[in-house]
Design a protein around this motif. Structure first.
Motif, PDB file in Angstrom:
ATOM      1  N   VAL A 175       0.837  -1.205   0.000  1.00  0.00           N
ATOM      2  CA  VAL A 175       0.000   0.000   0.000  1.00  0.00           C
ATOM      3  C   VAL A 175       0.869   1.252   0.000  1.00  0.00           C
ATOM      4  O   VAL A 175       0.626   2.196  -0.738  1.00  0.00           O
ATOM      5  N   LEU A 176       1.915   1.225   0.823  1.00  0.00           N
ATOM      6  CA  LEU A 176       2.805   2.376   0.912  1.00  0.00           C
ATOM      7  C   LEU A 176       3.386   2.708  -0.465  1.00  0.00           C
ATOM      8  O   LEU A 176       3.411   3.866  -0.888  1.00  0.00           O
ATOM      9  N   LYS A 177       3.827   1.670  -1.171  1.00  0.00           N
ATOM     10  CA  LYS A 177       4.428   1.919  -2.484  1.00  0.00           C
ATOM     11  C   LYS A 177       3.377   2.303  -3.513  1.00  0.00           C
ATOM     12  O   LYS A 177       3.629   3.109  -4.405  1.00  0.00           O
ATOM     13  N   GLU A 178       2.169   1.723  -3.363  1.00  0.00           N
ATOM     14  CA  GLU A 178       1.080   2.055  -4.273  1.00  0.00           C
ATOM     15  C   GLU A 178       0.685   3.513  -4.151  1.00  0.00           C
ATOM     16  O   GLU A 178       0.249   4.123  -5.120  1.00  0.00           O
ATOM     17  N   SER A 179       0.816   4.061  -2.937  1.00  0.00           N
ATOM     18  CA  SER A 179       0.339   5.423  -2.710  1.00  0.00           C
ATOM     19  C   SER A 179       1.077   6.405  -3.618  1.00  0.00           C
ATOM     20  O   SER A 179       0.556   7.469  -3.927  1.00  0.00           O
ATOM     21  N   ALA A 180       2.284   6.032  -4.076  1.00  0.00           N
ATOM     22  CA  ALA A 180       3.025   6.911  -4.991  1.00  0.00           C
ATOM     23  C   ALA A 180       2.254   7.117  -6.288  1.00  0.00           C
ATOM     24  O   ALA A 180       2.376   8.154  -6.932  1.00  0.00           O
ATOM     25  N   LEU A 181       1.411   6.132  -6.651  1.00  0.00           N
ATOM     26  CA  LEU A 181       0.687   6.230  -7.917  1.00  0.00           C
ATOM     27  C   LEU A 181      -0.366   7.335  -7.894  1.00  0.00           C
ATOM     28  O   LEU A 181      -0.793   7.810  -8.934  1.00  0.00           O
ATOM     29  N   ILE A 182      -0.814   7.713  -6.676  1.00  0.00           N
ATOM     30  CA  ILE A 182      -1.855   8.743  -6.611  1.00  0.00           C
ATOM     31  C   ILE A 182      -1.315  10.068  -7.123  1.00  0.00           C
ATOM     32  O   ILE A 182      -2.079  10.953  -7.495  1.00  0.00           O
ATOM     33  N   SER A 183       0.019  10.202  -7.165  1.00  0.00           N
ATOM     34  CA  SER A 183       0.584  11.443  -7.695  1.00  0.00           C
ATOM     35  C   SER A 183       0.113  11.715  -9.119  1.00  0.00           C
ATOM     36  O   SER A 183       0.043  12.864  -9.525  1.00  0.00           O
ATOM     37  N   VAL A 184      -0.244  10.658  -9.886  1.00  0.00           N
ATOM     38  CA  VAL A 184      -0.632  10.893 -11.280  1.00  0.00           C
ATOM     39  C   VAL A 184      -1.946  11.662 -11.389  1.00  0.00           C
ATOM     40  O   VAL A 184      -2.210  12.275 -12.414  1.00  0.00           O
ATOM     41  N   VAL A 185      -2.802  11.633 -10.340  1.00  0.00           N
ATOM     42  CA  VAL A 185      -4.016  12.434 -10.421  1.00  0.00           C
ATOM     43  C   VAL A 185      -3.876  13.745  -9.658  1.00  0.00           C
ATOM     44  O   VAL A 185      -4.838  14.483  -9.514  1.00  0.00           O
ATOM     45  N   GLY A 186      -2.653  14.031  -9.159  1.00  0.00           N
ATOM     46  CA  GLY A 186      -2.380  15.380  -8.673  1.00  0.00           C
ATOM     47  C   GLY A 186      -2.387  15.597  -7.179  1.00  0.00           C
ATOM     48  O   GLY A 186      -2.237  16.718  -6.724  1.00  0.00           O
ATOM     49  N   LEU A 187      -2.540  14.528  -6.382  1.00  0.00           N
ATOM     50  CA  LEU A 187      -2.439  14.715  -4.930  1.00  0.00           C
ATOM     51  C   LEU A 187      -0.994  15.044  -4.591  1.00  0.00           C
ATOM     52  O   LEU A 187      -0.068  14.359  -5.039  1.00  0.00           O
TER      53      LEU A 187
END
Lengths: 241, 239
Positions: A175-187
């Motif tokens: 989950v921790l590593k997945e959270s980096a993917l949210i950067s693609v929608v601008g968080l």
């Protein structure tokens, strides 16, 4: 030494340096990962419960959920949640007379997307943990006349939690590593903050390396914590090795 | 509510991204496997510095998000103008090779541990027996260790390959137009995320289904020794 002091000038906490921004973004990463993980615990718990149900439809639903969500890239799920809820919001907005694209809240949709994905992984962990209980104990509890909720609270939950800790630790790292993917929608979490810094200073390597070290630190510390938790939970267990 | 013809249209359009997805997967899994074998050998080496080096590598690549690794290679390396003069630059300036490199380095870290587990599962007695027969080095690996380790590690490795199929989606963040890249483009062109998600999701599920079938098939072929002999199965006996 010149390189180090140049680095400290860039990443320090003085006026105009990026240290504070990066630390704040690390906090956002932790928050979004923890919320996603908590949401995933709910989805995973429900799905694991459904997989033990006597209703075939519920079992099939749980099976479909874990199979599909574990077979699709997380990035697609994040896109679905972000653009999907933005589309719904924009349509609602159109009904109320506003025009154009209304962007969904990124923190919420991101955490939910991670929750749905990690729920599929957590479901398998909880399922395995319940299956690891010895059958005799459940039969004994039944023989004592314990109703289902008591059986769950007294016998299943305390022991399954213990067996689930290593698996839950793995899912948390994921989950921790997945959270980096949210950067693609601008968080603006750690990854996005690193991109912003990289863009305005033209030092992408420095910023992404700093982000990498911060991720490594979180995952190292949480690894240690999970090992301690596992040790504590296993205190009463006799093992051959 | 759900528009089937549109989903079908999206599906057909997204299919043109499959070759790139598969290529990225194949290139990175193949080169990652080579690196993983080297790393596993280092982990199993009796010389502590080699073991330590491999441990550090694995710790770093498993502890950071793939996206960070990808950006470090694709965006980060441009910070060093010296690199532009080397023979590596024609590769490193291409998003394709950066994605393949990041995926390969990442999968190598995970696969190394899977390979190590497989090798450790070979019973010590067998290795000692082979040594007693005078087998050594390469022969020992080829005849005794590799065949059994391969069989043991296959289920874990198939999971890793499925993860890689999913990880290729990240290449879309550095401009690669594979299935997810095409899907994102279609979503922003049509604003119909649900239908496009269904089409793209179906493609990934299909790919992963095929991968897991292939591995099951391979596993079945390699486990002839564990299967019941035909005459016993025909007689309806249980093992």
């Amino acid at each position: 030494m010149g390189a180090l002091s140049a680095y400290l000038d860039l990443m320090g906490f003085a006026e105009g340096a990026w240290g504070m921004d990066m630390l704040k973004a690390t906090g956002v990463t932790l928050c979004v990962a923890l919320s996603g993980f908590a949401a995933g615990a709910v989805f995973g718990g429900l799905s694991a419960a459904a997989s033990f149900s006597s209703l075939r439809a519920l079992r099939a639903l749980a099976d479909g959920y874990t199979t599909i969500l574990r077979g699709i890239p997380d990035l697609l799920v994040i896109y679905l949640f972000y653009f999907g809820s933005s589309a719904v919001l924009s349509q609602l907005g159109a009904l109320l007379g506003s025009e154009g694209f209304i962007s969904a809240p990124v923190f919420l949709t991101g955490a939910l997307a991670i929750g749905v994905v990690s729920g599929a992984y957590q479901a398998e962990v909880y399922r395995g943990a319940v299956l690891a209980l010895s059958k005799g104990e459940i039969e004994a509890a039944r023989a004592y006349g314990m109703p289902n909720h008591l059986l769950f609270r007294r016998i299943i939950l305390p022991q399954a939690t213990r067996f689930a800790i290593p698996g839950v630790g793995n899912v948390w790292q994921l989950v921790l590593k997945e959270s980096a993917l949210i950067s693609v929608v601008g968080l603006i979490e750690l990854m996005r903050q690193a991109q912003i810094g990289a863009g305005s200073t033209r030092k992408p390597f420095t910023f992404f390396l700093t982000a990498a070290v911060l991720y490594l630190l979180i995952s190292f510390v949480s690894g240690v914590l999970f090992r301690i938790a596992e040790k504590r939970a296993m205190r009463g267990i006799r093992r051959a090795l | 509510m759900i528009d089937l013809p549109f989903i079908y249209d999206a599906f057909v359009q997204l299919c043109s991204g499959i070759p790139l997805t598969l290529q990225l997967m194949a290139v990175s899994v193949a080169s990652g496997a080579v690196l993983a074998i080297a790393l596993a050998a280092m982990r199993l080496s009796s010389w502590p510095p080699l073991d330590l080096l491999a441990r550090i590598y694995i710790f770093i690549f498993r502890g950071t998000p793939l996206l960070v690794q990808l950006y470090l290679i694709y965006y980060g390396l441009s910070q060093f103008p010296e690199l532009r003069k080397t023979f590596l630059w024609p590769f490193l300036r291409e998003a394709y090779w950066c994605a393949a490199l990041a995926l390969a380095l990442n999968t190598a870290a995970y696969s190394a541990e899977i390979i190590r587990g497989g090798v450790l599962s070979v019973p010590t007695g067998q290795i000692e027996a082979a040594r007693a027969y005078g087998m050594s080095g390469f022969t020992l690996i080829r005849r005794i260790i590799a065949p059994q380790a391969l069989r043991q590690m296959l289920p874990g490795y198939s999971n890793e390959v499925i993860l890689m199929v999913k990880s290729t989606a990240l290449a879309s963040t550095i401009t690669m137009m594979e299935v997810t890249g095409l899907a994102a483009k279609l979503i922003s062109a049509t604003y119909r995320p649900v239908e496009i998600f269904i089409a793209a999701g179906a493609i990934y599920l299909l790919l992963n289904f095929i991968v897991s079938r292939l591995f099951k098939q391979f596993e079945y072929r390699l486990s002839a020794a564990q299967r019941q002999p035909l005459y016993r199965r025909a007689a309806g006996e249980n093992a």
